[in-house]
Design an enzyme around this catalytic site. Structure first.
Site, PDB file in Angstrom:
ATOM      1  N   THR A  60      -2.275  12.225  11.833  1.00 24.01           N
ATOM      2  CA  THR A  60      -2.615  12.906  13.086  1.00 24.01           C
ATOM      3  C   THR A  60      -3.574  14.037  12.762  1.00 24.01           C
ATOM      4  OG1 THR A  60      -0.512  12.367  14.157  1.00 24.01           O
ATOM      5  CG2 THR A  60      -1.738  14.258  15.024  1.00 24.01           C
TER       6      THR A  60
ATOM      7  N   ASP B 216     -14.790   3.169  10.549  1.00 22.65           N
ATOM      8  CA  ASP B 216     -13.684   4.128  10.527  1.00 22.65           C
ATOM      9  C   ASP B 216     -12.562   3.579   9.651  1.00 22.65           C
ATOM     10  OD1 ASP B 216     -11.638   5.941  11.010  1.00 22.65           O
ATOM     11  OD2 ASP B 216     -12.079   6.121  13.137  1.00 22.65           O
TER      12      ASP B 216
ATOM     13  N   ASP C 253      -9.079   6.138  19.602  1.00 22.20           N
ATOM     14  CA  ASP C 253      -9.832   6.507  18.399  1.00 22.20           C
ATOM     15  C   ASP C 253     -11.207   5.860  18.391  1.00 22.20           C
ATOM     16  OD1 ASP C 253      -8.621   3.998  18.171  1.00 22.20           O
ATOM     17  OD2 ASP C 253      -8.268   4.180  16.019  1.00 22.20           O
TER      18      ASP C 253
ATOM     19  N   ASN D  49      -2.064   5.907  13.453  1.00 17.91           N
ATOM     20  CA  ASN D  49      -0.842   5.268  12.972  1.00 17.91           C
ATOM     21  C   ASN D  49      -0.292   5.921  11.711  1.00 17.91           C
ATOM     22  OD1 ASN D  49      -0.354   2.748  14.703  1.00 17.91           O
ATOM     23  ND2 ASN D  49      -2.536   2.582  14.222  1.00 17.91           N
ATOM     24  N   THR D  50      -1.174   6.497  10.896  1.00 17.72           N
ATOM     25  CA  THR D  50      -0.764   7.107   9.638  1.00 17.72           C
ATOM     26  C   THR D  50      -0.948   8.616   9.631  1.00 17.72           C
ATOM     27  OG1 THR D  50      -1.404   5.072   8.474  1.00 17.72           O
ATOM     28  CG2 THR D  50      -1.081   7.041   7.132  1.00 17.72           C
TER      29      THR D  50
ATOM     30  N   VAL E 279      -4.006  11.168  17.412  1.00 18.68           N
ATOM     31  CA  VAL E 279      -2.806  10.618  16.795  1.00 18.68           C
ATOM     32  C   VAL E 279      -3.078   9.192  16.331  1.00 18.68           C
ATOM     33  CG1 VAL E 279      -0.350  10.116  17.094  1.00 18.68           C
ATOM     34  CG2 VAL E 279      -1.381  12.061  18.296  1.00 18.68           C
TER      35      VAL E 279
ATOM     36  N   GLY F 128      -9.060   1.261  21.883  1.00 13.12           N
ATOM     37  CA  GLY F 128      -8.200   2.379  21.549  1.00 13.12           C
ATOM     38  C   GLY F 128      -8.914   3.716  21.662  1.00 13.12           C
TER      39      GLY F 128
END
EC number: 2.7.1.33
Length: 266
Positions: A19, A136, A116, A16-17, A14, A114
């Site tokens: 998923t 990324d 990610d 921020n923009t 998930v 984080g």
């Protein structure tokens, strides 16, 4: 319908923009999906989205052996956690403190990294060896640096290209919202072309420049892996040679899931 004896693992990343969801059977990634990340989400809504995704491949709940969640949007974490529990019949693993990654985090506070970023590091080291640098592209542009020992030694976080475009549009009344594409010329001869140059080619120049700075600070030019939104298009514009891996974070989540499975009892 997929044979229920063939157990699968569902990975959910998930952002921020966007998923991202990935279904793994064994070590193989058999399906991926992209969903827009909403501002709010209930567990029922997340469950319905999961049912749609799994149904598109004919996968029923019995075929799932587990799930792992990486979430950088705290208000959505509980909804996805509950939805995954309902679909899998067991609590999903959630990337965070206490979960093994298999990577030494040489960061002042590893808990700040984080999900990610952790997933990117795990997959990059496993798939491309060490040293390696990950770039990324998302709401932020993240650089992750893995040294020759396979340790994560830190990185860079900068505003992403889409965020830059939205900021220009929001802060300057006369500047339009633009498409994120490279112009034919660096010197724009109209406002849109000038903004495309500044946003897109500016991002390319920043990535190239920061990769040079990383190489200067570490004393080596490590292989570079590019992932995230628009990675194939940006890769063509960079002067650095990069490998594009659009499923890096999902594969990293799957790697973390495997690292946290208990070995079978003798």
């Amino acid at each position: 319908m997929r044979d229920s004896a063939e157990k699968s693992v569902l990975a959910v990343d998930v952002g921020n923009t966007v998923t991202d969801l990935g279904l793994f059977a064994g070590d193989g990634l058999v399906g991926t999906w992209k969903l827009t990340t909403p501002e709010r989400l209930t567990a029922d809504e997340a469950w319905l989205r999961l049912r749609e995704v799994l149904g598109s491949l004919g996968v029923d709940d019995a075929a799932l052996n587990g799930a792992i969640l990486g979430c950088v949007v705290p208000p959505l974490s509980d909804a996805w956690r509950e939805a995954l529990s309902r679909v899998c019949g067991a609590r999903p693993l959630v990337v965070g403190p206490g979960l093994r990654s298999g990577v030494r985090m040489r960061y002042d506070d590893p808990a700040e990294v984080g999900a990610d970023r952790v997933a990117d590091v795990v997959a990059a080291r496993e798939r491309y060896g060490s040293p390696v640098v990950v770039v990324d592209l998302g709401t932020t542009t993240n650089f992750e640096v893995i040294d020759e020992a396979g340790d994560f030694i830190g990185g860079i976080i900068a505003p992403g290209v889409a965020l830059g475009a939205r900021s220009l549009n929001a802060a300057a009344a006369r500047l339009p919202m633009i498409e994120l594409r490279a112009p034919s010329s660096v010197i724009g001869r109209n406002t849109r072309a000038a903004m495309e140059s500044g946003v897109v080619l500016g991002e390319v120049a920043r990535i190239d420049g920061l990769l040079d700075a990383i190489a200067s600070e570490t004393g080596r030019h490590a292989p570079v892996v590019l992932t995230g939104d628009g990675a194939p298009e940006i890769a063509q514009l960079l002067r650095h040679e990069v490998r594009v891996d659009e499923t890096l974070a999902l594969r990293g989540l799957h790697g973390i899931w495997k690292a946290n499975q208990r070995p079978p009892r003798a």
